[in-house]
Design a protein around this motif. Structure first.
Motif, PDB file in Angstrom:
ATOM      1  N   THR A 155       4.637 -10.911   4.668  1.00 10.42           N
ATOM      2  CA  THR A 155       5.860 -10.932   3.857  1.00 10.42           C
ATOM      3  C   THR A 155       6.707 -12.161   4.178  1.00 10.42           C
ATOM      4  O   THR A 155       7.350 -12.717   3.282  1.00 10.42           O
ATOM      5  CB  THR A 155       6.679  -9.651   4.076  1.00 10.42           C
ATOM      6  OG1 THR A 155       6.908  -9.457   5.480  1.00 10.42           O
ATOM      7  CG2 THR A 155       5.930  -8.445   3.530  1.00 10.42           C
ATOM      8  N   ARG A 181      -3.476  -7.952   1.431  1.00  9.93           N
ATOM      9  CA  ARG A 181      -2.162  -8.470   1.049  1.00  9.93           C
ATOM     10  C   ARG A 181      -2.209  -9.923   0.593  1.00  9.93           C
ATOM     11  O   ARG A 181      -1.260 -10.416  -0.023  1.00  9.93           O
ATOM     12  CB  ARG A 181      -1.193  -8.306   2.218  1.00  9.93           C
ATOM     13  CG  ARG A 181      -0.793  -6.864   2.477  1.00  9.93           C
ATOM     14  CD  ARG A 181      -0.094  -6.673   3.801  1.00  9.93           C
ATOM     15  NE  ARG A 181      -1.028  -6.826   4.917  1.00  9.93           N
ATOM     16  CZ  ARG A 181      -0.732  -6.528   6.177  1.00  9.93           C
ATOM     17  NH1 ARG A 181       0.463  -6.064   6.474  1.00  9.93           N
ATOM     18  NH2 ARG A 181      -1.624  -6.687   7.135  1.00  9.93           N
ATOM     19  N   ALA A 221      -2.466  -9.700  -3.161  1.00  7.64           N
ATOM     20  CA  ALA A 221      -1.345  -8.917  -3.683  1.00  7.64           C
ATOM     21  C   ALA A 221      -0.024  -9.687  -3.615  1.00  7.64           C
ATOM     22  O   ALA A 221       0.837  -9.518  -4.483  1.00  7.64           O
ATOM     23  CB  ALA A 221      -1.223  -7.607  -2.915  1.00  7.64           C
ATOM     24  N   LEU A 222       0.131 -10.527  -2.605  1.00  6.18           N
ATOM     25  CA  LEU A 222       1.379 -11.265  -2.421  1.00  6.18           C
ATOM     26  C   LEU A 222       1.334 -12.677  -3.005  1.00  6.18           C
ATOM     27  O   LEU A 222       2.291 -13.426  -2.888  1.00  6.18           O
ATOM     28  CB  LEU A 222       1.725 -11.342  -0.928  1.00  6.18           C
ATOM     29  CG  LEU A 222       2.087 -10.008  -0.263  1.00  6.18           C
ATOM     30  CD1 LEU A 222       2.277 -10.197   1.248  1.00  6.18           C
ATOM     31  CD2 LEU A 222       3.352  -9.427  -0.883  1.00  6.18           C
ATOM     32  N   ALA A 282      -6.301  -3.305   0.781  1.00 12.12           N
ATOM     33  CA  ALA A 282      -5.141  -3.317  -0.117  1.00 12.12           C
ATOM     34  C   ALA A 282      -4.697  -1.908  -0.480  1.00 12.12           C
ATOM     35  O   ALA A 282      -3.502  -1.649  -0.674  1.00 12.12           O
ATOM     36  CB  ALA A 282      -5.465  -4.111  -1.389  1.00 12.12           C
ATOM     37  N   ASP A 316      -2.622  -1.117   2.815  1.00 15.08           N
ATOM     38  CA  ASP A 316      -1.493  -1.992   3.130  1.00 15.08           C
ATOM     39  C   ASP A 316      -0.580  -2.269   1.947  1.00 15.08           C
ATOM     40  O   ASP A 316       0.601  -2.560   2.131  1.00 15.08           O
ATOM     41  CB  ASP A 316      -2.012  -3.326   3.680  1.00 15.08           C
ATOM     42  CG  ASP A 316      -2.540  -3.210   5.101  1.00 15.08           C
ATOM     43  OD1 ASP A 316      -2.001  -2.390   5.870  1.00 15.08           O
ATOM     44  OD2 ASP A 316      -3.487  -3.933   5.445  1.00 15.08           O
ATOM     45  N   VAL A 317      -1.115  -2.199   0.738  1.00 19.17           N
ATOM     46  CA  VAL A 317      -0.316  -2.502  -0.454  1.00 19.17           C
ATOM     47  C   VAL A 317       0.064  -1.228  -1.201  1.00 19.17           C
ATOM     48  O   VAL A 317       1.237  -0.998  -1.518  1.00 19.17           O
ATOM     49  CB  VAL A 317      -1.075  -3.463  -1.395  1.00 19.17           C
ATOM     50  CG1 VAL A 317      -0.238  -3.742  -2.652  1.00 19.17           C
ATOM     51  CG2 VAL A 317      -1.409  -4.766  -0.683  1.00 19.17           C
ATOM     52  N   ASP A 318      -0.934  -0.369  -1.453  1.00 16.36           N
ATOM     53  CA  ASP A 318      -0.685   0.841  -2.243  1.00 16.36           C
ATOM     54  C   ASP A 318      -0.149   1.996  -1.414  1.00 16.36           C
ATOM     55  O   ASP A 318       0.394   2.961  -1.971  1.00 16.36           O
ATOM     56  CB  ASP A 318      -1.968   1.287  -2.943  1.00 16.36           C
ATOM     57  CG  ASP A 318      -2.515   0.230  -3.892  1.00 16.36           C
ATOM     58  OD1 ASP A 318      -1.723  -0.630  -4.335  1.00 16.36           O
ATOM     59  OD2 ASP A 318      -3.729   0.253  -4.176  1.00 16.36           O
TER      60      ASP A 318
END
Length: 306
Positions: A207, A226, A229-230, A283, A286-288
């Motif tokens: 992040t 990530r 996703a990022l 993902a 860590d993302v969902d």
């Protein structure tokens, strides 16, 4: 490579056990009946997923194993295996070669590195089976728009940047590893002032890299979900500094001797675990925000493995 936790002493028993109804209906032959104990993991999503994948698949073939995802730190997890608190866990070839076997020169191909680690660890009564295609090596990433602005695509580009743009977010473990910051900064001539290097927790690095306030370049792992996703761009390691971190299942030698079918059961699953596939699985956690246990169950079912 990077990975962690605390556990109590767990006795490994290989006594015969009665199969549960689920095991008897799912397993093809109950060929792992009598295999019990714990499958360990380090303390991040990929390892949690791998521990649950392995536990569920082996149990589907008659074992009665549990996943233990509580340990912190690579050294602690390895020690748990060496002291027979764990039946086994997923390790990375680069980590074993460099950290546990104290070898400073990584080998250049997956097979060479896997074979060398397998031989080195065999002397310590640790076996390697089920090498997977994924390579969870270290790498550096930068947010897509900043990569375009700076005109960087490979790590050798970084030394040409103004000092104020050479800002990095890295883990504390990475900051001292031979295959981490000391070596990579020397190899590529980063020469970043100390104030330009921030030590952050693994999850925060992603992040922070996306945000761009603390750093332009974040130390990340190649299979992390990530990254995509990022909207991060992975820099090419054009001098091939980072070792290969191929995943493989490590286990006690006497367990494999007693239950040689473990390798056969895990091989089809391992073959499906490419870098891209691990990114997708990671993902989901860590993302969902999905639970690793659920991710493992859904994937094994979808793949027809259980």
């Amino acid at each position: 490579m990077y990975k962690r936790a605390f556990i109590g002493v767990v006795a490994l028993t290989l006594a015969a056990c009665s199969s549960s109804p689920n095991a008897s209906t799912t397993a093809k032959s109950g060929d792992l009946a009598g295999l019990s104990g714990q499958i360990g993991s380090k303390d991040f999503a990929e390892q949690y997923i791998l521990a649950h994948l392995t536990t569920k698949l082996l149990n589907a073939h008659g074992a009665t194993l549990e996943a233990n995802t509580k340990l912190v730190g690579s050294a602690n997890v390895r020690q748990a295996l060496e002291s027979k608190q764990f039946v086994g866990y997923w390790e990375y070839t680069g980590t074993s070669w460099i950290t546990y076997n104290k070898q400073t020169q990584p080998l250049k191909t997956d097979k060479e590195q896997f074979d060398a680690v397998k031989k080195a660890d065999a002397a310590k009564n640790i076996e390697w089976v089920a090498p997977a295609p994924f390579n969870n090596t270290y790498t550096f990433a930068i947010r897509n728009e900043k990569a375009k602005e700076l005109g960087v695509s490979k790590m050798s580009d970084l030394a040409k940047l103004p000092a104020n743009e050479r800002t990095f977010c890295i883990e504390s473990e990475f900051s001292t590893r031979d295959d981490g910051w000391p070596g990579v900064s020397k190899t590529y001539g980063f020469d970043a002032p100390k104030d330009n290097v921030k030590l952050l927790d693994t999850g925060v690095i992603y992040t922070a890299t996306k945000d761009g306030k603390d750093c332009n370049f974040g130390e990340v792992f190649a299979t992390d979900g990530r990254i995509a996703a990022l909207g991060l761009t992975v820099l090419q390691d054009d001098k091939a500094f980072f070792p290969i971190y191929q995943g493989g299942f490590t286990l006690q030698a006497d367990v494999l001797k007693s239950h040689p079918k473990i390798a056969d059961v895990l091989a089809p699953m391992a073959a499906k675990l490419t870098t891209e596939e691990m990114q997708k699985l990671n993902a989901k956690v860590d993302v969902d925000g999905d639970e690793p246990d659920d991710v493992a169950q859904e994937w094994l079912t979808a793949q027809g493995l259980i």
